[in-house]
Every structure is written in structure tokens, then in C-alpha cells.
Motif scaffolding. Structure first.
Motif, short mmCIF file in Angstrom:
data_model
loop_
_atom_site.label_atom_id
_atom_site.label_comp_id
_atom_site.label_asym_id
_atom_site.label_seq_id
_atom_site.Cartn_x
_atom_site.Cartn_y
_atom_site.Cartn_z
N ALA A 1 17.82 33.25 87.47
CA ALA A 1 17.30 34.47 88.08
C ALA A 1 16.57 35.35 87.07
O ALA A 1 15.71 36.16 87.45
N ARG B 1 23.13 30.36 87.49
CA ARG B 1 22.42 31.18 88.47
C ARG B 1 21.81 32.41 87.82
O ARG B 1 20.66 32.80 88.12
N LEU C 1 15.30 29.79 92.95
CA LEU C 1 16.21 30.01 91.83
C LEU C 1 17.44 29.12 91.93
O LEU C 1 17.93 28.59 90.93
#
Length: 512
Positions: free
Chosen positions: A85, A81, A60
């Protein structure tokens, strides 16, 4: 005609609107779409896929790092991020709805490579038909969902605040000129992009930033309006035409970036592979490739994409069909290409829950500026962003107990733009791949005249883009200034809002 104030209104029939409506179930949703459900949405033309770090060599954080690198200093790390995710769950959700993604020999998801990605992480369906397949899957699910009421053939014409300034509904208009008011506890704009403001575009011609204009006129903050991504390899076959009806076939078909991911190469009419010495070569970031092709065209060259790949008919059936429709056989003849307006990184400024700066209003998909794309969208992050924020928006609305008041009465409908063709040519010529102060100032002056004369959405949105581009005296991502070719030392967002919400005079400023 009016609906219950407990109703939620979602405007737009692409992946962002459909996914939001589905994620809101079982809450009552009215989905307002200007065309028959599943038609006239840019999602259906998306030849790329959905980026997701699913491979054994991927993580990720690598997906987030690639997103930040493409965004040229303006992608927000936490957003990158968080969206990366969210990708596995989004793919699982689509699989659960029956999306037939392409599989490898072992039955796992087949993962492709696209520009500026460090790993194979692009999930596809029917090769280059991902957008169409996902749109068909979501359309079937929406049709089958009892909590969603679909209003086809209606276009949102105004956002309606209550006496406290909270958005409490919309005004809508159909093609026969009939109008109605829909009261709502929440309104979600998922109206797509603005490529139709440009003469050369891969977008539906109806994509002219109407959602941006709706939000701006109630005082919402717009962010990074100057950042327009030009896809480097639109097919230069037949050119653009105003004869195409609004929302009709794309004036410039697209030669997907995945072709270059699988080995297709760019050549000038001199036979020079001009990307060979550029870092990343044909898989450099889109703005880099677009400017390289633009430089060749400016020098009088033509550019072709040599995509004479093994099994192109099987691996890229959409591209092959588009080529054949224009008299080309891509297995034999290289494809002529040029840059065209493709995606808008800017939009309505929203927070982590998709909330705009005006209470009661959310935005999802290309119309929103979430902080993910920054100055240059990473390939195949757009469908992912829409899917991720659709879930977060639905969760936010479901958890809110706000009770809006009565929406104000709508104003008279705004006219269409008699200067549509002029605006499109002006934007292509002076607010396109390469910009400078003289061209931008001249374009802004003309757009101010048109905006004051016509008061239409096209001139308002085009002016917002142009004035933001004029104030950004640097080159960054999709915004390139020939008179300021280097980036500034500090990466800063720009914000635009109407000086008076009821007027079309915009104020743009840069913020840290």
C-alpha cells in the motif's frame, strides 16, 4: 569530537540511508558513509526496479499475495499489505525529487514483469539502470538538504549505549585510523547486506554484514539469519577475485531477472531448456531457478541465458555494457550464468516502525528483518521496502521525546579479518545454494575457531548464518537442506542473539 545529543545518526549511503535522512528533514541528521556519497552502495547496481501495483489490471492485495507466496510461509501478511500500500506514495515521492522513470507512449509509468509477479508492476529507470538512477537522484537531494551533514570516508565501528542501555551514539573510524564519537538521540543502521561473505556474489565486497555485527554486540535480536537469496543469473564471466578492492566493482555482474521477464531462456550445454517443465519456468521464484541451475552445474554442465532479444542494447543497456566489457555480444551470444549470493532476507529484527529490540536503535533496508521478505524475497521488493520504512522510521523518530544519556566510551577498534578469503570460500562451498548437516557442522566448527581467534565482524556474521542454517532442519525459500528437502509443517522464524553481548558466542532459537 562529539555532536549534539539532539542529532540523529544514519549509517549507510544506499537508498535506505539516503531516503531516511531525507525523510527526517528538517531534523538534524549526520549521515555516516564509508565511501564518497553515492559510491560503493549495492543500490547503484540494482538492475531490477521498484514493485508497485499501479497498472489497471493490478491491485495492492495482488502485490501482497505475490509477496506472501514468494516468502514461503514466513512473510507476515500485515507487513506485506502495508508495504504494498505504501508503493504508490514512494513512487510519487521519487518522481517529486526528479527521478526520471521510464514512460510508455501515453506518458504513464512503463511497467515491467519479473519472476513470481502475477502482473506487470515493476517501475524502471533507464531500462535496467533503476538502482543507479534512484541513487543519483537521492544523492543530489541529500547534497542539497541543509539539515543533513554528510561524513564521507567514515565507518561506524561501535554502537554506544548510555548507562540505561539505550543507544546514545556511535563510534566511527576513518581510513587513516582516526576515531571519533557521535552522540545522538537516535541511530538508524542502513548498512546493507552480506553477500561479500561469499566467494561468488553480486554485491560489493565490502558488504559483509557489518551492521548486523554492530547490532548483535549491543544485544539486539537478529532474525532469520539463514535465509540468503542466491540470484540465479549472475554472469559467469571471469569469476570472483580477491584482487577487487573492498567496495570495488562487483565480482560477478548481474544479468537482470527482467531479461527472463521479456523472454530470455535458460539452456544447459546440452541444449536442454531445463526449466521448461518447472512451474513458472524461467520466471519461477529465485530459489527454484537458482537450485535448478546449481543442479546443472553440479552435474558438470554449463548454463547459458539466451537473451538474444530485439533491441537488447536499448532495453537493457546496463547488461549489454557488462557483456561487452567481458568480450560478449548478448545480441549474438548467450550469456554464461550461475547462482551467486545476492540478498539477505534476514537481519536485525524490527517492528512496524523500524525499531530494533534495543532502545534508541532503528534499522532500514537489507540490514533489517521487517517481516516482508520471509524466506525468499520477491523481486523488486527491496527498494520498495527501504523507501517505505524510511518514511515510517522518520515519523517514529520525529514523534519521540526520549532524551538519551551520555554514550559510554568506545572500546578499542576491532581488527580486520586475516581469514577473509578462507571465510568466503567456506561459505560458498558449505553454506551456499544447497546445504546439509555435515557441511554446516564442519563450517560452524571452523568459524568458531576463527571467531575466537580474530573477533572480527566477518566470522561473527558468517557463524550466525551457519548456526541458524544448521538448526533449521527443513527446506524453505532460500534455505535448502539436501538432507531435509521438504518444508516442516509449521513455518517458524529463527532468532539469534549473542549469549553475552560483549562476546561472539551466538544462541539461535526458532519461534512461532
Amino acid at each position: 569530537m562529539s555532536h549534539s545529543r539532539e542529532n540523529i545518526v544514519v549509517v549507510g549511503g544506499g537508498v535506505a540511508g539516503l531516503a531516511t535522512a531525507l525523510r527526517l528533514a528538517p531534523l538534524p541528521v549526520t549521515l555516516v558513509v564509508a565511501a564518497p556519497l553515492g559510491a560503493e552502495a549495492a543500490t547503484g547496481w540494482a538492475q531490477g526496479g521498484i514493485a508497485a501495483a499501479l497498472g489497471p489490471d493490478d491491485r495492492l492485495d495482488l502485490h501482497a499475495i505475490d509477496t506472501l507466496a514468494a516468502g514461503a510461509g514466513l512473510s507476515e501478511p500485515e507487513v506485506a499489505r502495508r508495504v504494498a500500500a505504501a508503493a504508490p506514495e514512494a513512487i510519487d515521492w521519487l518522481v517529486g525529487l526528479g527521478t526520471p522513470f521510464d514512460r510508455d507512449a501515453e506518458g504513464g509509468l512503463a511497467l515491467g514483469l519479473e519472476a513470481a509477479h502475477s502482473r506487470r508492476r515493476i517501475v524502471h529507470a533507464e531500462g535496467d539502470g533503476t538502482g543507479r538512477v534512484v541513487l543519483e537522484t537521492l544523492t543530489r537531494a541529500v547534497r542539497a538538504c541543509p539539515s543533513i551533514h554528510v561524513m564521507e570516508g567514515w565507518r561506524a565501528s561501535e554502537l554506544l549505549p548510555d548507562a540505561q542501555g539505550r543507544i546514545a551514539g556511535i563510534a566511527a573510524r576513518d581510513r587513516d585510523g582516526r576515531t571519533l564519537t557521535l552522540a545522538a538521540r537516535a541511530v538508524v543502521l542502513a548498512t546493507g547486506g552480506l553477500g561479500g561473505l561469499y566467494a561468488a556474489t553480486t554485491n560489493p565486497l565490502g558488504a559483509v554484514g557489518s551492521g548486523l555485527a554492530l547490532a548483535a554486540r549491543v544485544g539486539a535480536v537478529l532474525r532469520d539469519m539463514e535465509f540468503v537469496q542466491f540470484h540465479p543469473t549472475a554472469m559467469a564471466v571471469g569469476g570472483d577475485s580477491e584482487r577487487a578492492a573492498s567496495g570495488g566493482p562487483a565480482p560477478m555482474p548481474l544479468a537482470t531477472e527482467a531479461l527472463r521477464g521479456e523472454g530470455a531462456r535458460l539452456f544447459s550445454s546440452r541444449g536442454e531448456r531445463f526449466m521448461a517443465e518447472v512451474p513458472g519456468q524461467e520466471l519461477a521464484a529465485r530459489d527454484v531457478v537458482a537450485r535448478a541451475i546449481f543442479a546443472q552445474l553440479t552435474a558438470g554442465e554449463t548454463v547459458v541465458l539466451d537473451a538474444r532479444l530485439k533491441d537488447i542494447e536499448r532495453r537493457f543497456p546496463g547488461v549489454a555494457a557488462l557483456c561487452r566489457a567481458h568480450g560478449l555480444d548478448p545480441a549474438v551470444t548467450p550469456i554464461p550464468v550461475r547462482p551467486a549470493a545476492h540478498y539477505h532476507m534476514g537481519g536485525i529484527r524490527v517492528d512496524a516502525a523500524g525499531r530494533a529490540s534495543v532502545p534508541g536503535l532503528w534499522a532500514c533496508g537489507e540490514v533489517a528483518s521487517t517481516g516482508l521478505h520471509g524466506a525468499n524475497r520477491l523481486a523488486s521488493n527491496s527498494l520498495l521496502e527501504a523507501l517505505a520504512f524510511a518514511r515510517w522510521i522518520a515519523q517514529d523518530i520525529a514523534g519521540e521525546e526520549a532524551a538519551p544519556g551520555t554514550p559510554r566510551a568506545p572500546a578499542a577498534p576491532r581488527p580486520g579479518s586475516p581469514a577473509r578469503a578462507e571465510i568466503r570460500a567456506l561459505m560458498d562451498r558449505q553454506v551456499g545454494v544447497v546445504r546439509d548437516a555435515e557441511g554446516l557442522a564442519s563450517a560452524a566448527a571452523r568459524l568458531r575457531v576463527l571467531s575466537a581467534r580474530d573477533g572480527c565482524d566477518l566470522s561473527l556474521v558468517a557463524l550466525a548464518i551457519t548456526e541458524a542454517a544448521l538448526r533449521r532442519c527443513e527446506s524453505r525459500g532460500g534455505h535448502f537442506r539436501a538432507d531435509h528437502p521438504a518444508p516442516a509443517a509449521l513455518a517458524r522464524h529463527s532468532e539469534t542473539r549473542l549469549a553475552v553481548p560483549s562476546s561472539d558466542a551466538a544462541e539461535t532459537r526458532q519461534v512461532a
